[in-house]
Design a protein around this motif. Structure first.
Motif, PDB file in Angstrom:
ATOM      1  N   VAL A   8      62.399  27.022  76.365  1.00  7.68           N
ATOM      2  CA  VAL A   8      63.599  27.055  77.219  1.00  7.68           C
ATOM      3  C   VAL A   8      64.364  28.371  77.017  1.00  7.68           C
ATOM      4  O   VAL A   8      64.822  28.988  77.979  1.00  7.68           O
ATOM      5  N   ILE A   9      64.461  28.834  75.785  1.00  8.35           N
ATOM      6  CA  ILE A   9      65.163  30.103  75.546  1.00  8.35           C
ATOM      7  C   ILE A   9      64.434  31.231  76.285  1.00  8.35           C
ATOM      8  O   ILE A   9      65.041  32.101  76.898  1.00  8.35           O
ATOM      9  N   ARG A  10      63.116  31.172  76.249  1.00  2.87           N
ATOM     10  CA  ARG A  10      62.329  32.195  76.948  1.00  2.87           C
ATOM     11  C   ARG A  10      62.587  32.143  78.457  1.00  2.87           C
ATOM     12  O   ARG A  10      62.775  33.175  79.107  1.00  2.87           O
ATOM     13  N   GLN A  11      62.638  30.936  79.010  1.00  3.39           N
ATOM     14  CA  GLN A  11      62.934  30.806  80.445  1.00  3.39           C
ATOM     15  C   GLN A  11      64.338  31.339  80.744  1.00  3.39           C
ATOM     16  O   GLN A  11      64.549  32.043  81.739  1.00  3.39           O
ATOM     17  N   ASP A  56      61.848  29.683  64.503  1.00  2.54           N
ATOM     18  CA  ASP A  56      61.300  30.911  65.084  1.00  2.54           C
ATOM     19  C   ASP A  56      61.011  30.703  66.562  1.00  2.54           C
ATOM     20  O   ASP A  56      60.507  29.655  66.961  1.00  2.54           O
ATOM     21  N   ILE A  57      61.299  31.736  67.354  1.00  2.00           N
ATOM     22  CA  ILE A  57      60.939  31.708  68.773  1.00  2.00           C
ATOM     23  C   ILE A  57      60.257  33.027  69.113  1.00  2.00           C
ATOM     24  O   ILE A  57      60.360  33.999  68.365  1.00  2.00           O
ATOM     25  N   THR A  58      59.568  33.055  70.252  1.00  2.00           N
ATOM     26  CA  THR A  58      58.906  34.290  70.694  1.00  2.00           C
ATOM     27  C   THR A  58      59.529  34.716  72.008  1.00  2.00           C
ATOM     28  O   THR A  58      59.669  33.895  72.917  1.00  2.00           O
ATOM     29  N   ILE A  59      59.903  35.982  72.108  1.00  2.00           N
ATOM     30  CA  ILE A  59      60.417  36.499  73.373  1.00  2.00           C
ATOM     31  C   ILE A  59      59.699  37.801  73.703  1.00  2.00           C
ATOM     32  O   ILE A  59      59.049  38.398  72.853  1.00  2.00           O
ATOM     33  N   ASP A  60      59.807  38.239  74.961  1.00  2.00           N
ATOM     34  CA  ASP A  60      59.155  39.461  75.419  1.00  2.00           C
ATOM     35  C   ASP A  60      60.134  40.630  75.246  1.00  2.00           C
ATOM     36  O   ASP A  60      61.111  40.739  75.982  1.00  2.00           O
ATOM     37  N   GLN A  61      59.830  41.475  74.289  1.00  2.00           N
ATOM     38  CA  GLN A  61      60.756  42.580  74.000  1.00  2.00           C
ATOM     39  C   GLN A  61      60.843  43.557  75.178  1.00  2.00           C
ATOM     40  O   GLN A  61      61.888  44.147  75.432  1.00  2.00           O
ATOM     41  N   LEU A  72      64.264  44.925  76.847  1.00  2.00           N
ATOM     42  CA  LEU A  72      64.602  46.357  76.840  1.00  2.00           C
ATOM     43  C   LEU A  72      65.408  46.798  78.060  1.00  2.00           C
ATOM     44  O   LEU A  72      66.251  47.677  77.965  1.00  2.00           O
ATOM     45  N   LEU A  73      65.129  46.154  79.197  1.00  2.00           N
ATOM     46  CA  LEU A  73      65.760  46.623  80.433  1.00  2.00           C
ATOM     47  C   LEU A  73      67.208  46.134  80.552  1.00  2.00           C
ATOM     48  O   LEU A  73      67.625  45.574  81.561  1.00  2.00           O
ATOM     49  N   GLY A  74      67.937  46.311  79.468  1.00  2.00           N
ATOM     50  CA  GLY A  74      69.379  46.032  79.515  1.00  2.00           C
ATOM     51  C   GLY A  74      69.739  44.575  79.419  1.00  2.00           C
ATOM     52  O   GLY A  74      70.882  44.199  79.675  1.00  2.00           O
ATOM     53  N   ARG A  75      68.763  43.747  79.067  1.00  2.00           N
ATOM     54  CA  ARG A  75      69.091  42.320  78.939  1.00  2.00           C
ATOM     55  C   ARG A  75      69.472  42.041  77.486  1.00  2.00           C
ATOM     56  O   ARG A  75      69.020  42.720  76.566  1.00  2.00           O
ATOM     57  N   SER A  76      70.287  41.020  77.276  1.00  2.00           N
ATOM     58  CA  SER A  76      70.655  40.688  75.901  1.00  2.00           C
ATOM     59  C   SER A  76      70.528  39.194  75.675  1.00  2.00           C
ATOM     60  O   SER A  76      70.632  38.390  76.610  1.00  2.00           O
ATOM     61  N   LEU A  77      70.266  38.843  74.430  1.00  2.00           N
ATOM     62  CA  LEU A  77      70.177  37.439  74.023  1.00  2.00           C
ATOM     63  C   LEU A  77      71.037  37.301  72.783  1.00  2.00           C
ATOM     64  O   LEU A  77      70.841  38.016  71.808  1.00  2.00           O
ATOM     65  N   SER A  78      72.017  36.391  72.824  1.00  2.24           N
ATOM     66  CA  SER A  78      72.809  36.201  71.608  1.00  2.24           C
ATOM     67  C   SER A  78      73.041  34.734  71.348  1.00  2.24           C
ATOM     68  O   SER A  78      73.142  33.919  72.279  1.00  2.24           O
ATOM     69  N   GLY A  79      73.110  34.397  70.079  1.00  7.96           N
ATOM     70  CA  GLY A  79      73.479  33.052  69.677  1.00  7.96           C
ATOM     71  C   GLY A  79      74.988  32.963  69.609  1.00  7.96           C
ATOM     72  O   GLY A  79      75.657  33.966  69.308  1.00  7.96           O
ATOM     73  N   VAL A  80      75.519  31.793  69.917  1.00 11.68           N
ATOM     74  CA  VAL A  80      76.971  31.622  69.925  1.00 11.68           C
ATOM     75  C   VAL A  80      77.330  30.312  69.244  1.00 11.68           C
ATOM     76  O   VAL A  80      76.680  29.292  69.470  1.00 11.68           O
ATOM     77  N   ILE A  81      78.330  30.358  68.399  1.00  7.40           N
ATOM     78  CA  ILE A  81      78.868  29.143  67.786  1.00  7.40           C
ATOM     79  C   ILE A  81      80.172  28.780  68.487  1.00  7.40           C
ATOM     80  O   ILE A  81      81.031  29.648  68.717  1.00  7.40           O
TER      81      ILE A  81
END
Ligand SMILES: NC(=O)c1ccc[n+]([C@@H]2O[C@H](COP(=O)([O-])OP(=O)(O)OC[C@H]3O[C@@H](n4cnc5c(N)ncnc54)[C@H](O)[C@@H]3O)[C@@H](O)[C@H]2O)c1
Ligand SMILES: [Zn+2]
Ligand SMILES: [Zn+2]
Length: 366
Positions: free
Chosen positions: A267-270, A292-297, A301-310
């Motif tokens: 789901v995180i990947r989607q 652990d999760i796998t994402i496409d670096q 790279l193209l200006g996208r970001s992924l962050s965890g939030v509490i």
């Protein structure tokens, strides 16, 4: 003093309603007569052993009620005040002093360790230890000891027993959108997982004028509720041949921002793959402390970001009143997610949350 509490005695066991004794108040603490407490998925994760806890313990971290007594040095609350309880924080560290209270340096110690920061316990049964202080409250109980920092004063013309979920699930979803993703009107938004967290995200995105608002969940009742709360498009992942392309199809070349309120790797990947470039993805779903999760670096790279939030990056003292103001404007109808259960039926309330039949069960006291 004595209180009635729902104790977790063994991992995966049911909660048992028992009498406990509460300690006297320390400086800065408040005693709250609990009127209602929401069930959050994180309570269930703790019950199932995903978060290690000393036992027996009292869970519950979306409590609301009426201040009964205040400890020495408390200046912001007086007996009789209505309060919603949130997570606790120290108020002094570098992050607390910058208003980033969700990242308090002692967050784990004040919320997860079952005791106060000085290691003393707020709960006992005779000579036996009972571990309280869960999220600085342990509000699956008729009374809870909280602190002046995590008991937020709320107006007394609202149904106090329903306000507890503002302190965690609702704050997490709405705060992730309003404090972190911060979309502009007309930006595309997509959310995965329509529990209280995801649906709060839908309401916040609607309040900010996002368009389209795309909501994903396998539960058809929750998809319908999401549409009523402002989603413009909904998807059942199982019914979609290629979910990512279907979502991009309604928001080409992708959404500006996305929220993962499930937490699994796929789901995180989607949630990351449906973003346009640049775009922001926030993950709040919890699936264990090490995960652990796998994402496409290349995609990132193209200006996208992924962050965890509490906790939606929210300081509850500032954010809960903001959510109440939105609610008064009719833009945050969170009562639509709630079904109440009497305290004696707390195990049924938890089962309903787990089965997905109730979005936000709230256990209420007479
Ligand atoms: N980061 C934080 O501070 C914070 C705070 C509160 C809750 N949480 C976490 O956020 C998550 C959501 O909490 P909640 O109370 O809304 O939970 P919930 O269980 O009510 O909701 C989760 C939803 O995800 C849906 N789902 C399952 N698989 C899916 C898939 N493949 N795609 C889309 N949807 C899917 C379920 O049907 C369900 O409706 C939990 O993991 C919880 O522990 C985190
Ligand atoms: Zn701190
Ligand atoms: Zn929670």
């Amino acid at each position: 003093m004595k209180a009635t509490a729902a104790l977790l005695r063994e991992t995966e066991g049911p909660l048992t309603i028992e009498e406990i004794e509460l300690d006297s108040l320390q400086a800065g603490e408040v005693l709250v007569r609990i009127r209602g407490v929401g069930i959050c998925h994180t309570d269930i994760a703790a019950q199932q052993g995903v978060i290690p806890l000393p036992l027996p313990t009292v869970l519950g971290h979306e409590g609301s009620g009426i201040v009964e007594a205040v400890g020495e040095g408390v200046t912001r609350l007086v007996p009789g005040d209505h309060v919603a309880l949130s997570y606790d924080h120290c108020g002094d560290c570098q992050w607390c002093s910058r208003g980033r209270t969700a990242y308090c340096e002692v967050f784990a110690a004040v919320n997860y360790f079952g005791a106060r920061l000085d290691s003393s316990l707020t709960m006992r049964q005779g000579e036996d230890e009972v571990f309280g202080s869960w999220f600085g409250q342990s509000s699956f109980a008729s009374y809870a000891i909280a602190s002046e920092r995590n008991a937020v004063k709320v107006p007394d013309d609202l149904p106090i027993e329903l306000l507890g979920p503002l302190g965690c699930g609702l704050q997490t979803g709405a705060g992730s959108v309003m404090n972190v993703l911060r979309p502009e009107a007309g930006d595309g938004f997509c959310v995965f997982g329509l529990g209280a967290v995801g649906l709060a995200g839908v309401m916040a995105a609607r309040a900010l004028g996002c368009d389209p608002i795309i909501a994903v969940d396998p539960n058809p009742v929750r998809l319908e509720l999401a549409r009523e709360l402002g989603a413009t498009h909904t998807f059942d992942p199982a019914a979609s041949h290629d979910l990512v392309w279907d979502i991009i199809g309604v928001a080409a070349p992708g959404v500006h921002c996305s929220l993962d309120a499930v937490g699994t790797g796929p789901v995180i990947r989607q949630a990351l793959e449906v973003l346009r470039s640049p775009g922001r993805c926030v993950t709040v779903g919890f699936q264990g402390l090490e995960h652990d999760i796998t994402i496409d670096q290349g995609h990132l790279l193209l200006g996208r970001s992924l962050s965890g939030v509490i906790e939606g990056d929210a300081d509850p003292a500032e954010f809960i009143p903001r959510l109440i103001a939105l609610h008064r404007e009719g833009k945050f109808p969170f009562e639509r997610l709630i079904e109440t259960f009497p305290f004696e039926r707390i195990n049924e309330a938890i089962a309903a949350a787990e089965a997905g039949t109730v979005v936000k069960p709230v256990v209420v006291f007479d």
